[in-house]
Design a protein around this motif. Structure first.
Motif, mmCIF file in Angstrom:
data_model
loop_
_atom_site.group_PDB
_atom_site.id
_atom_site.type_symbol
_atom_site.label_atom_id
_atom_site.label_comp_id
_atom_site.label_asym_id
_atom_site.label_seq_id
_atom_site.Cartn_x
_atom_site.Cartn_y
_atom_site.Cartn_z
ATOM 1 N N VAL A 1 0.707 -1.148 -0.164
ATOM 2 C CA VAL A 1 -0.097 0.094 -0.041
ATOM 3 C C VAL A 1 0.140 1.440 0.186
ATOM 4 N N ILE B 1 0.472 4.989 0.291
ATOM 5 C CA ILE B 1 -0.848 6.358 1.045
ATOM 6 C C ILE B 1 0.030 7.710 0.868
ATOM 7 N N GLY C 1 -3.684 9.553 7.572
ATOM 8 C CA GLY C 1 -2.782 8.731 6.971
ATOM 9 C C GLY C 1 -1.517 7.984 7.949
ATOM 10 N N LEU D 1 -3.716 5.508 9.617
ATOM 11 C CA LEU D 1 -3.998 4.272 8.630
ATOM 12 C C LEU D 1 -2.993 2.997 8.675
ATOM 13 N N ALA D 2 -1.652 3.882 7.771
ATOM 14 C CA ALA D 2 -0.738 3.134 7.667
ATOM 15 C C ALA D 2 0.096 2.199 8.887
ATOM 16 N N VAL E 1 3.724 -0.835 3.909
ATOM 17 C CA VAL E 1 3.727 0.314 3.234
ATOM 18 C C VAL E 1 4.484 1.301 3.233
ATOM 19 N N VAL F 1 4.542 5.946 2.696
ATOM 20 C CA VAL F 1 3.690 7.139 3.135
ATOM 21 C C VAL F 1 4.657 8.335 2.412
ATOM 22 N N VAL G 1 -3.972 4.936 -1.364
ATOM 23 C CA VAL G 1 -4.626 5.398 -1.013
ATOM 24 C C VAL G 1 -4.399 6.761 -0.480
ATOM 25 N N CYS H 1 -4.843 10.096 1.410
ATOM 26 C CA CYS H 1 -5.483 10.754 2.613
ATOM 27 C C CYS H 1 -4.327 12.485 3.386
ATOM 28 N N ALA I 1 -9.673 5.379 8.758
ATOM 29 C CA ALA I 1 -8.637 5.185 8.635
ATOM 30 C C ALA I 1 -8.350 3.313 9.723
#
Length: 505
Positions: free
Chosen positions: A4, A6, A13, A16-17, A27, A29, A175, A177, A318
């Motif tokens: 993912v 973000i 964000g 969610l991470a 992940v 970001v 995603v 955010c 999230a």
């Protein structure tokens, strides 16, 4: 390729991470700001109210105490979580600038409220929230890259690529955010609908030459509203139809003119150190997913900051999305699980937009709105009216439609406490779902619930089981199933398969 990517390293964000990292996903970001610190995210300018449901989210992941410490909050709420009954809330916010009296909240109308370390909401600031979440994300192996501005998004087969200049970041899912002016939302082609603004709002850090001319707190006036907070922090609402050009920085003279108009005074601003504007434009994407791109937080819905619902709604997004996306990444999600993200959260976002619109309508500087203000004040002077508003502000009225008439199903789970002292909040810190078996015969004891790592099983009498025999709690803290004391083991099979695939009982 990451599982993912973000876009956006704000609270939504980062939360969610952390959820995805906790579930073992890789992940990345991406954040456009080169540094995490900003005067808009610290002190009074960064102050935000976390609702009871948001505080629960931090508590359930073992992050409440770090957040309290980072926020400089001393937990002195009186009767502790070991009390036999929950204590009344201390502060319950406001509706359209009209403060709610916590003494008028009727606890008898809150049947699923149990004592918990996360009983009330709290005041914090964005800097503290982001610091706690950034540290947690780092511990979970999440990579955060700053100074990266996403300029294009392309979905390609079984993946998606975010482009930033000549750099490309590939993932299975992406995603957005990235806030109310979300680049991802536009680049991925989401449809954004809603209503245009009635006012321009302003926030400033300033020095007032004659501060005694302004009353502290919320002040609803015949020409608008102003809020005077500590250390020269002032907010204003000017019902100009959102006419101020937000691409311009508001000048001292402009801000002083607005303040005089909405306050009905001739106060003078000696200087303005920081200032920004906003509107009550209320918009929402028609879906929170397009292919392999999803949205959460302000990227999916924007509205005025009245009532402090934006951050809390985003955290709710999230928490709801995290475990579902992780299950999809790992390949054990039941059919349609990821689609329940939009199905469950879109109505909540729509309710928040309407809650914001209702407050703006009541605050308009015209005789009709002011007449409604009088009616609302009378309603908020009753226990029923205050309790209703408290449930909306706290988030405790949220209930997802999971197809069950059992009144607890679809709601945030109470913090059940077993006789050995174990709390539900202790069992949710690893991000798995939980089966609580309160039966004295332990009819679920010895089950293979934890074999595939998706569910935890805990048995024992509860201090207060609310008349239940067992409860199935999703990773986001939502009750997926609840059975009375005569439940049969087979009754759990359908909800477990519905939410956790082939996890065994």
């Amino acid at each position: 390729m990451h599982d993912v990517v973000i876009v956006g390293a704000g609270p939504v964000g980062l939360f969610l991470a952390c959820e995805l990292g906790l579930a073992g996903c890789s992940v990345l970001v991406l954040e456009r700001e080169p540094e995490p610190g900003s005067p808009w995210r610290a002190g009074s300018l960064g102050m935000r109210g976390l609702s009871a449901t948001s505080v629960e989210a931090f508590y359930r992941r073992g992050l409440l105490q770090p957040l309290l410490t980072a926020s400089g909050v001393h937990d002195d709420r009186g009767p502790g979580p070991d009390a036999d009954a929950p204590s009344p809330p201390r502060g319950v916010g406001h509706f359209a600038g009209m403060m709610l009296d916590p003494a008028r909240v009727d606890l008898a109308d809150l049947p699923f409220r149990l004592p918990s370390p996360a009983m009330d909401g709290m005041l914090t600031n964005l800097g503290a929230v982001e610091t706690v979440l950034s540290e947690q994300a780092s511990k979970l192996g999440v990579e955060i890259r700053r100074g990266v501005t996403v300029s294009a998004v392309a979905q390609e087969g079984e993946g998606v690529v975010a482009y930033a200049g000549e750099d490309a970041y590939a993932a299975r899912w992406l995603v957005g955010c990235d806030g109310g002016r979300s680049a991802v939302r536009g680049l991925a082609g989401f449809e954004f609908r809603g209503t245009e603004p009635l006012f321009t709002g302003y926030v400033m850090l300033c020095t007032v030459a004659d501060p005694d001319g302004l009353s502290p707190g919320f002040n609803l006036t015949p020409t608008g509203m102003y809020v005077r907070m500590a250390a020269g922090h002032i907010g204003m609402m000017d019902f100009d139809g959102g006419a101020f050009d937000r691409s311009q920085q508001p000048t001292r003279d402009h801000l002083q003119a607005v303040l005089r108009r909405v306050s009905g005074t001739d106060v003078t601003l000696s200087d303005v150190r920081l200032a920004s504007s906003f509107t009550d434009r209320a918009m929402q994407t028609t879906s929170y997913r397009r292919g392999r791109v999803l949205l959460a937080g302000d990227a999916a819905h924007i509205h005025s900051p009245l009532g402090g619902q934006g951050l809390n709604t985003g955290i709710g997004d999230a928490v709801n999305l995290g475990w579902k996306l992780a299950a999809t990444v790992h390949g054990y999600a039941p059919d349609g699980l990821l689609d329940t993200y939009t199905r469950e959260r879109h109505p909540i976002g729509a309710q928040v937009l309407d809650w914001s619109r209702a407050q703006v309508a009541v605050m308009r500087p015209d005789p009709h709105a002011q007449a409604i203000q009088g009616v609302i004040r009378d309603l908020l002077g009753t226990r029923g009216g205050t309790t209703y508003a408290f449930e909306r502000v706290a988030g405790s009225s949220i209930r997802y439609d999971l197809g069950s008439e059992q009144p607890l199903v679809g709601r945030s789970a109470p913090d059940f406490r077993l006789e050995d002292g174990t709390r539900l909040g202790d069992l949710t810190q690893d991000g798995r779902g939980v089966v609580l078996d309160f039966t004295t015969d332990g009819r679920l004891r010895g089950s293979a619930t934890g074999r595939e790592g998706r569910l935890r099983y805990a048995a024992g009498a509860a201090r207060n089981d609310l008349g239940l025999g067992a409860v199935l709690v999703r990773p986001d803290g939502i009750v997926a199933w609840a059975g009375d004391r005569d439940f049969e083991r087979e009754a759990l099979e359908r909800p477990v398969s519905q939410w956790f695939g082939h996890a065994q009982l």
